[in-house]
Design a protein around this motif. Sequence first.
Motif, short mmCIF file in Angstrom:
data_model
loop_
_atom_site.label_atom_id
_atom_site.label_comp_id
_atom_site.label_asym_id
_atom_site.label_seq_id
_atom_site.Cartn_x
_atom_site.Cartn_y
_atom_site.Cartn_z
N UNK A 89 0.77 -1.09 -0.18
CA UNK A 89 -0.06 -0.10 -0.06
C UNK A 89 0.68 1.19 -0.10
N UNK A 90 0.44 2.27 -0.78
CA UNK A 90 1.16 3.61 -0.59
C UNK A 90 0.83 4.59 0.98
N UNK A 91 1.90 4.73 1.26
CA UNK A 91 1.86 5.53 2.62
C UNK A 91 1.35 7.12 2.46
N UNK A 92 0.53 7.48 3.31
CA UNK A 92 0.09 8.95 3.21
C UNK A 92 1.01 9.65 3.65
N UNK A 93 1.16 11.13 3.44
CA UNK A 93 2.11 12.23 4.09
C UNK A 93 2.29 12.15 5.66
N UNK A 94 1.04 11.88 6.21
CA UNK A 94 0.98 11.82 7.67
C UNK A 94 1.74 10.54 8.17
N UNK A 95 1.72 9.51 7.60
CA UNK A 95 2.71 8.35 8.39
C UNK A 95 4.17 8.51 7.89
N UNK A 96 4.44 9.08 6.64
CA UNK A 96 5.69 9.37 6.09
C UNK A 96 6.41 10.53 6.94
N UNK A 97 5.75 11.38 7.36
CA UNK A 97 6.65 12.40 8.46
C UNK A 97 6.39 12.13 9.96
N UNK A 98 5.79 11.00 10.17
CA UNK A 98 5.56 10.46 11.51
C UNK A 98 6.80 10.33 12.38
N UNK A 99 7.80 9.16 11.77
CA UNK A 99 9.02 8.98 12.61
C UNK A 99 10.12 9.92 12.81
N UNK A 100 10.83 9.93 13.53
CA UNK A 100 12.04 10.78 13.88
C UNK A 100 13.09 10.61 12.67
N UNK A 101 13.24 9.58 12.18
CA UNK A 101 14.04 9.21 11.01
C UNK A 101 13.54 9.04 9.72
N UNK A 102 12.03 9.43 9.78
CA UNK A 102 11.35 8.89 8.53
C UNK A 102 10.85 7.60 7.96
N UNK A 103 10.65 7.21 6.92
CA UNK A 103 10.28 6.02 6.58
C UNK A 103 11.51 5.46 5.36
N UNK A 104 11.74 4.25 5.56
CA UNK A 104 12.76 3.68 4.62
C UNK A 104 12.17 2.34 3.84
N UNK A 105 12.55 2.32 2.61
CA UNK A 105 12.18 1.23 2.16
C UNK A 105 13.10 0.29 1.44
N UNK A 106 12.77 -1.03 1.45
CA UNK A 106 13.72 -1.93 0.98
C UNK A 106 13.22 -2.41 -0.45
N UNK A 107 13.85 -1.85 -1.54
CA UNK A 107 13.23 -2.38 -2.94
C UNK A 107 14.08 -3.03 -3.60
N UNK A 108 13.50 -4.00 -4.28
CA UNK A 108 14.48 -5.03 -4.79
C UNK A 108 14.86 -4.83 -6.34
N UNK A 109 15.51 -3.56 -6.32
CA UNK A 109 16.19 -3.37 -8.00
C UNK A 109 17.01 -2.27 -7.64
N UNK A 110 17.90 -1.94 -8.71
CA UNK A 110 18.77 -0.85 -8.63
C UNK A 110 18.07 0.41 -9.07
N UNK A 111 17.52 1.05 -8.27
CA UNK A 111 16.45 2.21 -8.57
C UNK A 111 17.60 3.41 -9.31
N UNK A 112 17.31 4.00 -10.14
CA UNK A 112 15.88 4.38 -10.42
C UNK A 112 15.35 3.09 -11.51
#
Length: 205
Positions: A89-112
């Motif tokens: 699911x896509x996270x809303x801004x309210x959750x993205x800004x909630x933690x002290x260190x933000x939200x990080x994602x583990x993505x299975x590719x070499x972005x972009x």
Amino acid sequence: MKVIFMGTPDFAVGTLEAIVAAGHEVVLAVTQPDKPKGRGKSMQYPPVKEAAIAHDIEVYQPERVRRLECIEYLAKYQPDIIVVAAFGQILPKEILEMPKYGCINVHASLLPKYRGAAPIQWAVINGEKTSGVTIMRMDEGLDTGDMIASVIVELDAQETGGSLFDKLQDAGAQLCVETMKSIEDGTAVYTPQDNEIATHTKMIQ
């Protein structure tokens, strides 16, 4: 760190296990709702739920994380960081800004490259010689956040989606723990993605 973990399938389990093993306090595991499976349509737990229960971690399974009640529920845990791995699911801004260190994602590719769903399968289908895992700081886009760390994984000539899955699950789990340490001690470097060379994948049915 005090962690909220968000993930659903097997790919995410390795990262959850690594975070627990590294000594972080996982206060909540957020995963998709149970789904019926098989002829009997019995309800099946998502793999992350099973792993969380094994570690006595509280499990929360919201239908939609954008709903106010979900945002308020997560906020009461006051996480230092939210780690996301194949949550769904896509996270809303309210959750993205909630933690002290933000939200990080583990993505299975070499972005972009290979933003979106099923990057592992598409890397094999497209005959890539290398793939990898990227840890990024999440923003409101789909896999568009600043990159923090990445690791390259070589594909064998006989590589399958399953074998690459195993490689990237292990690589991503280790990289996530290392990245969390750099974030906490202030040495993490955030690199914007080059949107002009980004590629996108679609779900494989």
